[in-house]
Design an enzyme around this catalytic site. Sequence first.
Site, PDB file in Angstrom:
ATOM      1  N   HIS A 143       0.824  -1.219   0.000  1.00  0.00           N
ATOM      2  CA  HIS A 143       0.000   0.000   0.000  1.00  0.00           C
ATOM      3  C   HIS A 143       0.861   1.273   0.000  1.00  0.00           C
ATOM      4  O   HIS A 143       0.340   2.378   0.113  1.00  0.00           O
ATOM      5  CB  HIS A 143      -0.945   0.016   1.202  1.00  0.00           C
ATOM      6  CG  HIS A 143      -2.134  -0.893   1.024  1.00  0.00           C
ATOM      7  ND1 HIS A 143      -3.151  -0.984   1.940  1.00  0.00           N
ATOM      8  CD2 HIS A 143      -2.472  -1.738   0.024  1.00  0.00           C
ATOM      9  CE1 HIS A 143      -4.059  -1.858   1.523  1.00  0.00           C
ATOM     10  NE2 HIS A 143      -3.659  -2.333   0.365  1.00  0.00           N
ATOM     11  N   GLU A 152      -0.298  -2.617   7.665  1.00  0.00           N
ATOM     12  CA  GLU A 152      -1.114  -1.684   8.457  1.00  0.00           C
ATOM     13  C   GLU A 152      -0.729  -1.720   9.934  1.00  0.00           C
ATOM     14  O   GLU A 152      -0.511  -2.790  10.500  1.00  0.00           O
ATOM     15  CB  GLU A 152      -2.612  -2.049   8.336  1.00  0.00           C
ATOM     16  CG  GLU A 152      -3.115  -2.035   6.914  1.00  0.00           C
ATOM     17  CD  GLU A 152      -4.581  -2.458   6.788  1.00  0.00           C
ATOM     18  OE1 GLU A 152      -5.265  -2.649   7.813  1.00  0.00           O
ATOM     19  OE2 GLU A 152      -5.037  -2.598   5.643  1.00  0.00           O
ATOM     20  N   GLU A 192      -4.366   4.079   2.016  1.00  0.00           N
ATOM     21  CA  GLU A 192      -5.556   4.300   2.839  1.00  0.00           C
ATOM     22  C   GLU A 192      -5.472   5.593   3.640  1.00  0.00           C
ATOM     23  O   GLU A 192      -6.212   5.787   4.605  1.00  0.00           O
ATOM     24  CB  GLU A 192      -5.777   3.092   3.758  1.00  0.00           C
ATOM     25  CG  GLU A 192      -5.983   1.797   2.964  1.00  0.00           C
ATOM     26  CD  GLU A 192      -6.505   0.635   3.800  1.00  0.00           C
ATOM     27  OE1 GLU A 192      -6.695   0.811   5.021  1.00  0.00           O
ATOM     28  OE2 GLU A 192      -6.736  -0.435   3.222  1.00  0.00           O
ATOM     29  N   ASP A 225      -1.839  -5.372  10.518  1.00  0.00           N
ATOM     30  CA  ASP A 225      -2.091  -6.273   9.398  1.00  0.00           C
ATOM     31  C   ASP A 225      -0.743  -6.515   8.735  1.00  0.00           C
ATOM     32  O   ASP A 225      -0.212  -5.628   8.061  1.00  0.00           O
ATOM     33  CB  ASP A 225      -3.086  -5.676   8.391  1.00  0.00           C
ATOM     34  CG  ASP A 225      -3.388  -6.657   7.255  1.00  0.00           C
ATOM     35  OD1 ASP A 225      -2.888  -7.798   7.309  1.00  0.00           O
ATOM     36  OD2 ASP A 225      -4.131  -6.281   6.325  1.00  0.00           O
ATOM     37  N   GLU A 255      -3.343  -9.407  12.066  1.00  0.00           N
ATOM     38  CA  GLU A 255      -4.012  -9.958  10.882  1.00  0.00           C
ATOM     39  C   GLU A 255      -2.979 -10.560   9.920  1.00  0.00           C
ATOM     40  O   GLU A 255      -1.901  -9.991   9.737  1.00  0.00           O
ATOM     41  CB  GLU A 255      -4.779  -8.811  10.202  1.00  0.00           C
ATOM     42  CG  GLU A 255      -5.498  -9.182   8.922  1.00  0.00           C
ATOM     43  CD  GLU A 255      -6.219  -7.961   8.324  1.00  0.00           C
ATOM     44  OE1 GLU A 255      -6.554  -7.010   9.070  1.00  0.00           O
ATOM     45  OE2 GLU A 255      -6.450  -7.961   7.104  1.00  0.00           O
ATOM     46  N   ASP A 282      -7.504 -12.889   6.890  1.00  0.00           N
ATOM     47  CA  ASP A 282      -8.051 -12.034   5.820  1.00  0.00           C
ATOM     48  C   ASP A 282      -7.814 -12.754   4.491  1.00  0.00           C
ATOM     49  O   ASP A 282      -8.718 -13.420   3.975  1.00  0.00           O
ATOM     50  CB  ASP A 282      -7.379 -10.653   5.844  1.00  0.00           C
ATOM     51  CG  ASP A 282      -7.813  -9.779   4.674  1.00  0.00           C
ATOM     52  OD1 ASP A 282      -8.866 -10.056   4.071  1.00  0.00           O
ATOM     53  OD2 ASP A 282      -7.106  -8.798   4.346  1.00  0.00           O
ATOM     54  N   LYS A 307     -15.147  -8.809   4.327  1.00  0.00           N
ATOM     55  CA  LYS A 307     -15.152  -7.843   3.221  1.00  0.00           C
ATOM     56  C   LYS A 307     -16.146  -8.316   2.164  1.00  0.00           C
ATOM     57  O   LYS A 307     -16.003  -9.442   1.647  1.00  0.00           O
ATOM     58  CB  LYS A 307     -13.775  -7.765   2.565  1.00  0.00           C
ATOM     59  CG  LYS A 307     -12.656  -7.168   3.394  1.00  0.00           C
ATOM     60  CD  LYS A 307     -11.323  -7.391   2.679  1.00  0.00           C
ATOM     61  CE  LYS A 307     -10.172  -6.666   3.338  1.00  0.00           C
ATOM     62  NZ  LYS A 307      -8.860  -7.143   2.819  1.00  0.00           N
ATOM     63  N   ARG A 336     -11.323  -1.654   1.674  1.00  0.00           N
ATOM     64  CA  ARG A 336     -10.306  -2.181   0.768  1.00  0.00           C
ATOM     65  C   ARG A 336      -9.237  -1.132   0.490  1.00  0.00           C
ATOM     66  O   ARG A 336      -9.416   0.052   0.771  1.00  0.00           O
ATOM     67  CB  ARG A 336     -10.919  -2.609  -0.579  1.00  0.00           C
ATOM     68  CG  ARG A 336     -11.957  -3.697  -0.539  1.00  0.00           C
ATOM     69  CD  ARG A 336     -11.556  -5.022   0.036  1.00  0.00           C
ATOM     70  NE  ARG A 336     -10.289  -5.605  -0.322  1.00  0.00           N
ATOM     71  CZ  ARG A 336     -10.130  -6.797  -0.884  1.00  0.00           C
ATOM     72  NH1 ARG A 336     -11.191  -7.513  -1.224  1.00  0.00           N
ATOM     73  NH2 ARG A 336      -8.920  -7.299  -1.098  1.00  0.00           N
ATOM     74  N   LYS A 358     -12.682  -1.573  10.430  1.00  0.00           N
ATOM     75  CA  LYS A 358     -11.387  -1.121   9.916  1.00  0.00           C
ATOM     76  C   LYS A 358     -11.638  -0.369   8.624  1.00  0.00           C
ATOM     77  O   LYS A 358     -11.993  -0.972   7.617  1.00  0.00           O
ATOM     78  CB  LYS A 358     -10.551  -2.388   9.681  1.00  0.00           C
ATOM     79  CG  LYS A 358      -9.132  -2.193   9.310  1.00  0.00           C
ATOM     80  CD  LYS A 358      -8.400  -3.540   9.276  1.00  0.00           C
ATOM     81  CE  LYS A 358      -8.474  -4.201   7.933  1.00  0.00           C
ATOM     82  NZ  LYS A 358      -7.227  -4.665   7.361  1.00  0.00           N
TER      83      LYS A 358
HETATM   84  P1  PGA Z   1      -6.540  -4.809   0.202  1.00  0.00           P
HETATM   85  O1  PGA Z   1      -5.890  -4.597   1.623  1.00  0.00           O
HETATM   86  O2  PGA Z   1      -7.882  -4.229   0.182  1.00  0.00           O
HETATM   87  O3  PGA Z   1      -5.569  -4.106  -0.697  1.00  0.00           O
HETATM   88  O4  PGA Z   1      -6.581  -6.286  -0.065  1.00  0.00           O
HETATM   89  C1  PGA Z   1      -6.617  -4.475   2.793  1.00  0.00           C
HETATM   90  C2  PGA Z   1      -6.263  -5.572   3.750  1.00  0.00           C
HETATM   91  O5  PGA Z   1      -5.370  -6.396   3.469  1.00  0.00           O
HETATM   92  O6  PGA Z   1      -6.882  -5.665   4.809  1.00  0.00           O
HETATM   93 ZN    ZN Z   2      -5.498  -7.669   5.303  1.00  0.00          ZN
END
Ligand code: PGA
Ligand code: ZN
Length: 383
Positions: A143, A152, A192, A225, A255, A282, A307, A336, A358
Amino acid sequence: MKIDRISLKIIPDSKARETLEAKMQSGALAVLASVPAGESTGKNEAKVIDPKIALEKISWIETQIKGHEFSQLGQFDGLLNTLDGTSNKSNLGANLILSLSLCFTKLLAQKGGLETWQLISRISGSRPSLPLCFFNVIEGGVHTENSLPFQEYWFIPKINSPKKALDQCQTLLSQLKKKINAEYGKVQMGAEGGYTVSSKNAEDGLKILRTAMEESGLDGNLGLDVAASSFSDITSYDLSYFRLLTQKYPLLAIEDPYSEEDWEDFSKITEVLGSKVWIVGDDLTTTNPKLIKLAAERNAVNAVIIKTTQIGTVSETIQAANLAKSYGWKIIVANRGEETMDDFIADLSVGLGADGFKSGCPLQEERLVKYQRLIEIEKICHI
Ligand code: PGA
Ligand code: ZN
């Protein structure tokens, strides 16, 4: 409820990439829904299609949907799955299917005079509640460019009031910015909206976050994460490293500490640290009931990320969350890497009675609107 009209258009997401926004009309009511996208996607996620191809498919879908009388969300989502005809939504695309499923959920709520979270609570049989906020204040991994190896770093205020939690996060962010500036120079943002830290030492993110928290007079928990499936090399952090981090820092949750193939390592860390830390799947579980069941059989996690995009309909998202809860696990509803202004996930988290929420860093508009929707629910609904 009959659907009179559906249409689709392409809009830019938070990374200025193309995504879908659907509009659905029934009588005098009309709703919009847009879908986010992942950057560090799990390999078992439902498949998305190019938004331009989705536009070519929508009029055929509209002819199949018009004229039907729908009384339940499951019936609508079931029809979409039948029209798709694949096990991973690769024909119509999880992004296209989800945009319609989200619209239908919002419309069904409005028809019934309900808030979206109230409808979700009824469908899922959950007691609505306000979740803990997991603010993604420092970013790394895929990211970011040139930041920490973990994706994260969360600040988790110890209160279920999103209003107070957001206030605390804003206090923390201004202190954190000063500190990063002083220690690492220029402050940049990740996907993010969280800050980046130009260090290759994963622990440096926790160190600076804890110091900023203490200097701000805040008493919160932290979380990570790791997003280990996205590591570009075969780097893996062993159990003793994570154990050390949990001894040194107030870590509530970790995570994806391992990649989505490393089931054994997941089981080991859950066995050793699971009594005090949420070990969250995840990429490992991808909001998929089959994988959640497998994770339960292997005692691989004690918490999951939920998600909508990973599975592609709202009803299957609810099924996945309910299954995870039936094992006594914590559930965290999440955004996301690439987001839109749609705030549906705030309603989803309240309606499911999720433990955590989150939605990235509130410095970015697409993330902030979701925290603000939680605050609106808190204010109006007195949960
Ligand atoms: P992603 O990342 O939406 O890019 O998959 C978010 C996460 O891993 O929680
Ligand atoms: Zn994740």
